[in-house]
Structure formats: structure tokens, C-alpha cells
Scaffold this motif. Structure first.
Motif, PDB file in Angstrom:
ATOM      1  N   ASN A  14     -43.809   5.687 -18.899  1.00  0.00           N
ATOM      2  CA  ASN A  14     -43.137   5.244 -18.654  1.00  0.00           C
ATOM      3  C   ASN A  14     -44.144   4.246 -18.684  1.00  0.00           C
ATOM      4  N   LEU A  15     -44.286   2.831 -19.555  1.00  0.00           N
ATOM      5  CA  LEU A  15     -45.157   1.747 -18.895  1.00  0.00           C
ATOM      6  C   LEU A  15     -44.209   0.343 -18.398  1.00  0.00           C
ATOM      7  N   LEU A  16     -44.997  -0.340 -17.108  1.00  0.00           N
ATOM      8  CA  LEU A  16     -44.403  -1.226 -16.528  1.00  0.00           C
ATOM      9  C   LEU A  16     -45.423  -2.549 -16.874  1.00  0.00           C
ATOM     10  N   MET A  17     -45.359  -3.611 -17.263  1.00  0.00           N
ATOM     11  CA  MET A  17     -45.928  -4.430 -17.809  1.00  0.00           C
ATOM     12  C   MET A  17     -45.917  -6.040 -16.882  1.00  0.00           C
ATOM     13  N   HIS A  18     -46.378  -6.690 -16.359  1.00  0.00           N
ATOM     14  CA  HIS A  18     -46.611  -7.883 -15.563  1.00  0.00           C
ATOM     15  C   HIS A  18     -47.373  -8.763 -15.294  1.00  0.00           C
ATOM     16  N   ASN A  19     -46.629  -9.462 -15.409  1.00  0.00           N
ATOM     17  CA  ASN A  19     -47.005 -10.856 -15.601  1.00  0.00           C
ATOM     18  C   ASN A  19     -47.366 -12.521 -14.741  1.00  0.00           C
ATOM     19  N   THR A  20     -48.083 -12.732 -13.609  1.00  0.00           N
ATOM     20  CA  THR A  20     -47.554 -13.075 -12.292  1.00  0.00           C
ATOM     21  C   THR A  20     -47.847 -14.867 -12.371  1.00  0.00           C
ATOM     22  N   THR A  21     -48.493 -15.221 -13.724  1.00  0.00           N
ATOM     23  CA  THR A  21     -48.440 -17.234 -13.518  1.00  0.00           C
ATOM     24  C   THR A  21     -48.309 -17.588 -15.760  1.00  0.00           C
ATOM     25  N   GLY A  22     -48.141 -16.312 -16.245  1.00  0.00           N
ATOM     26  CA  GLY A  22     -48.516 -16.588 -18.063  1.00  0.00           C
ATOM     27  C   GLY A  22     -47.361 -15.681 -18.641  1.00  0.00           C
ATOM     28  N   ASN A  23     -47.886 -16.195 -19.643  1.00  0.00           N
ATOM     29  CA  ASN A  23     -46.427 -15.267 -20.293  1.00  0.00           C
ATOM     30  C   ASN A  23     -47.667 -14.464 -21.632  1.00  0.00           C
ATOM     31  N   PHE A  24     -46.159 -14.113 -21.832  1.00  0.00           N
ATOM     32  CA  PHE A  24     -46.913 -12.033 -22.496  1.00  0.00           C
ATOM     33  C   PHE A  24     -45.861 -12.440 -24.184  1.00  0.00           C
ATOM     34  N   THR A  25     -46.826 -12.203 -25.479  1.00  0.00           N
ATOM     35  CA  THR A  25     -46.425 -12.347 -26.436  1.00  0.00           C
ATOM     36  C   THR A  25     -46.613 -11.152 -27.434  1.00  0.00           C
ATOM     37  N   PHE A  26     -45.859 -10.486 -27.851  1.00  0.00           N
ATOM     38  CA  PHE A  26     -46.442  -9.082 -28.288  1.00  0.00           C
ATOM     39  C   PHE A  26     -45.847  -9.197 -29.857  1.00  0.00           C
ATOM     40  N   GLY A  27     -47.100  -9.233 -30.673  1.00  0.00           N
ATOM     41  CA  GLY A  27     -47.267  -9.620 -32.561  1.00  0.00           C
ATOM     42  C   GLY A  27     -47.068  -8.328 -32.957  1.00  0.00           C
ATOM     43  N   ALA A  28     -47.223  -6.974 -33.181  1.00  0.00           N
ATOM     44  CA  ALA A  28     -47.179  -5.775 -32.907  1.00  0.00           C
ATOM     45  C   ALA A  28     -45.876  -4.787 -32.820  1.00  0.00           C
ATOM     46  N   ALA A  29     -44.978  -4.029 -33.306  1.00  0.00           N
ATOM     47  CA  ALA A  29     -44.386  -3.020 -32.639  1.00  0.00           C
ATOM     48  C   ALA A  29     -44.942  -2.497 -31.429  1.00  0.00           C
ATOM     49  N   ILE A  30     -43.728  -1.995 -30.688  1.00  0.00           N
ATOM     50  CA  ILE A  30     -44.161  -1.642 -29.261  1.00  0.00           C
ATOM     51  C   ILE A  30     -43.381   0.025 -29.332  1.00  0.00           C
ATOM     52  N   GLY A  31     -44.259   0.683 -29.523  1.00  0.00           N
ATOM     53  CA  GLY A  31     -42.636   2.334 -29.287  1.00  0.00           C
ATOM     54  C   GLY A  31     -42.982   2.527 -31.178  1.00  0.00           C
ATOM     55  N   THR A  32     -42.921   3.609 -31.054  1.00  0.00           N
ATOM     56  CA  THR A  32     -43.042   4.250 -32.339  1.00  0.00           C
ATOM     57  C   THR A  32     -41.578   5.170 -32.679  1.00  0.00           C
ATOM     58  N   PRO A  33     -40.332   5.714 -33.537  1.00  0.00           N
ATOM     59  CA  PRO A  33     -39.744   6.852 -33.470  1.00  0.00           C
ATOM     60  C   PRO A  33     -39.528   8.091 -32.985  1.00  0.00           C
ATOM     61  N   ALA A  34     -41.120   8.132 -32.565  1.00  0.00           N
ATOM     62  CA  ALA A  34     -42.383   9.307 -32.867  1.00  0.00           C
ATOM     63  C   ALA A  34     -42.881   9.626 -31.013  1.00  0.00           C
ATOM     64  N   ALA A  35     -43.330   8.498 -30.896  1.00  0.00           N
ATOM     65  CA  ALA A  35     -44.009   7.699 -30.214  1.00  0.00           C
ATOM     66  C   ALA A  35     -43.033   6.892 -29.402  1.00  0.00           C
ATOM     67  N   SER A  36     -41.666   6.683 -28.800  1.00  0.00           N
ATOM     68  CA  SER A  36     -40.912   5.994 -28.008  1.00  0.00           C
ATOM     69  C   SER A  36     -41.396   6.491 -26.136  1.00  0.00           C
ATOM     70  N   PHE A  37     -40.722   5.260 -25.414  1.00  0.00           N
ATOM     71  CA  PHE A  37     -41.270   5.061 -23.965  1.00  0.00           C
ATOM     72  C   PHE A  37     -39.987   5.598 -23.571  1.00  0.00           C
ATOM     73  N   ASN A  38     -40.466   6.243 -22.067  1.00  0.00           N
ATOM     74  CA  ASN A  38     -39.275   6.288 -21.569  1.00  0.00           C
ATOM     75  C   ASN A  38     -38.754   5.672 -21.152  1.00  0.00           C
ATOM     76  N   SER A  39     -39.115   4.029 -20.003  1.00  0.00           N
ATOM     77  CA  SER A  39     -38.571   3.177 -20.225  1.00  0.00           C
ATOM     78  C   SER A  39     -40.508   2.028 -20.475  1.00  0.00           C
ATOM     79  N   PHE A  40     -40.049   1.138 -20.248  1.00  0.00           N
ATOM     80  CA  PHE A  40     -40.687  -0.018 -20.237  1.00  0.00           C
ATOM     81  C   PHE A  40     -40.461  -1.099 -20.238  1.00  0.00           C
ATOM     82  N   SER A  41     -41.161  -1.780 -19.509  1.00  0.00           N
ATOM     83  CA  SER A  41     -40.043  -2.982 -18.351  1.00  0.00           C
ATOM     84  C   SER A  41     -41.669  -4.328 -18.453  1.00  0.00           C
ATOM     85  N   VAL A  42     -41.137  -5.150 -18.683  1.00  0.00           N
ATOM     86  CA  VAL A  42     -42.286  -6.294 -19.148  1.00  0.00           C
ATOM     87  C   VAL A  42     -41.021  -8.221 -17.992  1.00  0.00           C
TER      88      VAL A  42
END
Length: 166
Positions: free
Chosen positions: A124-152
Motif C-alpha cells: 500500500n502506498l499513501l501519498m499526501h500533499n498538505t498545501t501544493g499540487n502533485f504531478t505524475f509524469g511517469a508510469a505508476i505500477g506495472t502489471p508485474a509490480a502493481s500496488f494493493n492500494s495507491f492513495s493520493v
């Protein structure tokens, strides 16, 4: 280099030591984008953050493009995050590898331009940003390495994904 202790070690300028950096407990705080070296093959080869340790980035990012592995939660000083980003807006191009249930916490606008992957477990991966933005420019997880939960969450900012999530 291995950091083991309950205090904070500050890296405030360019370092050129080689080899892996492992944080088993305590906080390694970077206040220079060159604190862990400047390029692949120059400076630390990887950063491994174990449960009870934390990497704090207060430098706008890191110029060393090597993998950051996080495995667990950090300390109360880093909002219980293994990776804590604060100070000024940051761009991380480093691949991030999650090898246990983990947290990433930010207090500034943060762009992740490197992949974010699980090491193969159902973590499980929890990501939290209190005051700013989150930008994701590359892949998150792969079919062979996915997350049980991904919370942003970014309650006072925006989330932007220009990549796949698996």
C-alpha cells in the motif's frame, strides 16, 4: 553510508561519496539538490529508506537520478512518511521503488517524473500533499509490480496524471 540514530543528519552541499545510502532510523535531510551526488555514477548509487527512517528533501529535488527505495513509515517529525518533501517546490526524476507499505508526504508542489513501482509485493502506498499540487509524469505500477492500494490526496491543491496507473 548507513544512517542509524534518532536524530537528523543534514546534507547541505554537494557530496561525491559513492555507494549506497541506507537510512535505518533517523532523518537524512537534504538542503542541496546535489546532496546525494549529481548524476548517475557520481555520488550515491541508491537511497534505501527502511521503516523508522526518512529521507527529507528541502532542495527542490535531487540531481542524482538513481532509485529511491522506501520500505515503511518514517518518524513523527516527517509526518510518519519515509519520503518527506518540504521547503520549496520539488521535481523528482528518481525512480521510486516501494518495498513495504509506505508513505510519501509533501508540503509543497511536487512533480514525480520517475516511475513509482512496487517491488513485487501487494504493498500500500499513501501519498499526501498538505498545501501544493502533485504531478505524475511517469508510469505508476506495472502489471508485474502493481500496488494493493495507491492513495493520493492534495486537499488544497490539484492532482495531475499524464501517465498510466496500474
Amino acid at each position: 553510508m548507513t544512517l542509524a540514530g534518532v536524530s537528523t543528519l543534514f546534507f547541505t552541499s554537494t557530496n561525491s561519496y559513492t555507494g549506497a545510502t541506507t537510512i535505518t532510523s533517523g532523518v537524512l535531510a537534504t538542503t542541496s539538490s546535489n546532496a546525494l551526488g549529481t548524476s548517475a555514477g557520481t555520488g550515491t548509487s541508491s537511497v534505501n529508506v527502511l521503516s523508522g527512517g526518512a529521507l527529507s528533501i528541502n532542495a527542490g529535488g535531487l540531481n542524482n537520478p538513481n532509485t529511491i527505495t522506501i520500505a515503511g513509515t518514517g518518524l513523527s517529525a516527517t509526518q510518519n512518511a519515509a519520503l518527506y518533501i518540504t521547503g520549496i517546490a520539488a521535481t523528482l526524476s528518481n525512480p521510486i521503488l516501494v518495498s513495504a507499505d509506505s508513505r510519501i508526504y509533501s508540503t509543497v508542489t511536487t512533480a514525480f517524473n520517475g516511475t513509482i513501482n512496487s517491488s513485487g509485493g501487494n504493498f500500500n502506498l499513501l501519498m499526501h500533499n498538505t498545501t501544493g499540487n502533485f504531478t505524475f509524469g511517469a508510469a505508476i505500477g506495472t502489471p508485474a509490480a502493481s500496488f494493493n492500494s495507491f492513495s493520493v490526496s492534495a486537499p488544497n491543491g490539484t492532482l495531475s496524471f499524464s501517465s498510466t496507473i496500474q
